[in-house]
Scaffold this motif. Structure first.
Motif, short mmCIF file in Angstrom:
data_model
loop_
_atom_site.label_atom_id
_atom_site.label_comp_id
_atom_site.label_asym_id
_atom_site.label_seq_id
_atom_site.Cartn_x
_atom_site.Cartn_y
_atom_site.Cartn_z
N LYS A 34 41.76 40.26 34.05
CA LYS A 34 41.02 41.52 34.14
C LYS A 34 40.42 41.61 35.53
O LYS A 34 40.02 40.60 36.10
CB LYS A 34 39.93 41.59 33.08
N SER A 35 40.37 42.82 36.05
CA SER A 35 39.83 42.96 37.40
C SER A 35 39.00 44.23 37.53
O SER A 35 39.16 45.19 36.78
CB SER A 35 40.95 42.96 38.43
N ARG A 36 38.11 44.19 38.51
CA ARG A 36 37.30 45.33 38.90
C ARG A 36 37.45 45.48 40.41
O ARG A 36 37.53 44.48 41.12
CB ARG A 36 35.82 45.10 38.60
N THR A 37 37.47 46.70 40.85
CA THR A 37 37.61 46.96 42.28
C THR A 37 36.47 47.85 42.74
O THR A 37 36.12 48.83 42.08
CB THR A 37 38.96 47.66 42.57
N TYR A 38 35.90 47.51 43.88
CA TYR A 38 34.83 48.29 44.50
C TYR A 38 35.33 48.73 45.87
O TYR A 38 35.72 47.90 46.69
CB TYR A 38 33.57 47.43 44.61
N THR A 39 35.34 50.03 46.10
CA THR A 39 35.74 50.60 47.38
C THR A 39 34.52 51.28 47.99
O THR A 39 33.80 51.98 47.29
CB THR A 39 36.88 51.63 47.17
N PHE A 40 34.29 51.07 49.27
CA PHE A 40 33.09 51.61 49.89
C PHE A 40 33.35 52.16 51.28
O PHE A 40 34.30 51.76 51.95
CB PHE A 40 31.98 50.54 49.96
N ASN A 41 32.49 53.07 51.67
CA ASN A 41 32.48 53.66 53.00
C ASN A 41 31.03 53.96 53.32
O ASN A 41 30.45 54.87 52.73
CB ASN A 41 33.33 54.94 53.01
N ASN A 42 30.41 53.15 54.17
CA ASN A 42 29.01 53.38 54.47
C ASN A 42 28.71 53.18 55.95
O ASN A 42 29.57 52.77 56.72
CB ASN A 42 28.10 52.51 53.60
#
Length: 143
Positions: A34-42
């Protein structure tokens, strides 16, 4: 397993004359298929300490947005609704700022306060219209 990438770009001085670094990237957390992905732009606007090699004098404001993909493949948006203020020389935790996670009627708002150096954040649960106090150090709800 944790894997990902982060890119940083110095985009120069803003209208206040402060240096701004733009960050974007993706982090993936995996366990037992199982996986979770976090994508960010800050962006980090440095309001103090940028010109020194001493990280403890850095003070900056973080703005931006991103999204999280849950194990069930649902995408949850997040955004900094009020700039998060850090001062590395004065406090290990944010002084102020808000993060809005989820939709307008589902999710939470994390409020780091109005300028005090403490390890507490108020969490507002949108769907239930309830508030709780969260200890950032122990990661426990205390009230």
């Amino acid at each position: 397993q944790i894997k990902g990438s982060r890119f940083a770009e110095n985009i120069g001085l803003n209208s206040n004359g402060h240096p701004v670094i733009k960050y974007n990237g993706t982090i993936e957390f995996s366990k037992n298929s199982k996986s979770r992905t976090y994508t960010f732009n800050n962006q980090r606007e440095f309001i103090a300490g940028f010109g020194t090699c001493d990280l403890t004098d850095d003070e900056f404001l973080i703005t931006g947005s991103g999204s999280m993909n849950t194990c069930s493949k649902r995408t949850v948006p997040l955004s900094v609704s009020s700039p998060i203020h850090y001062s590395m020389r004065e406090c290990l935790y944010p002084f102020s700022g808000k993060i809005d996670i989820g939709s307008s009627n589902r999710g939470v708002i994390i409020d780091f306060g109005q300028g005090d150096c403490d390890n507490l954040a108020e969490i507002h649960v949108k769907r239930r219209n309830k508030n709780a106090i969260f200890n950032l150090e122990t990661r426990e709800i205390i009230q």
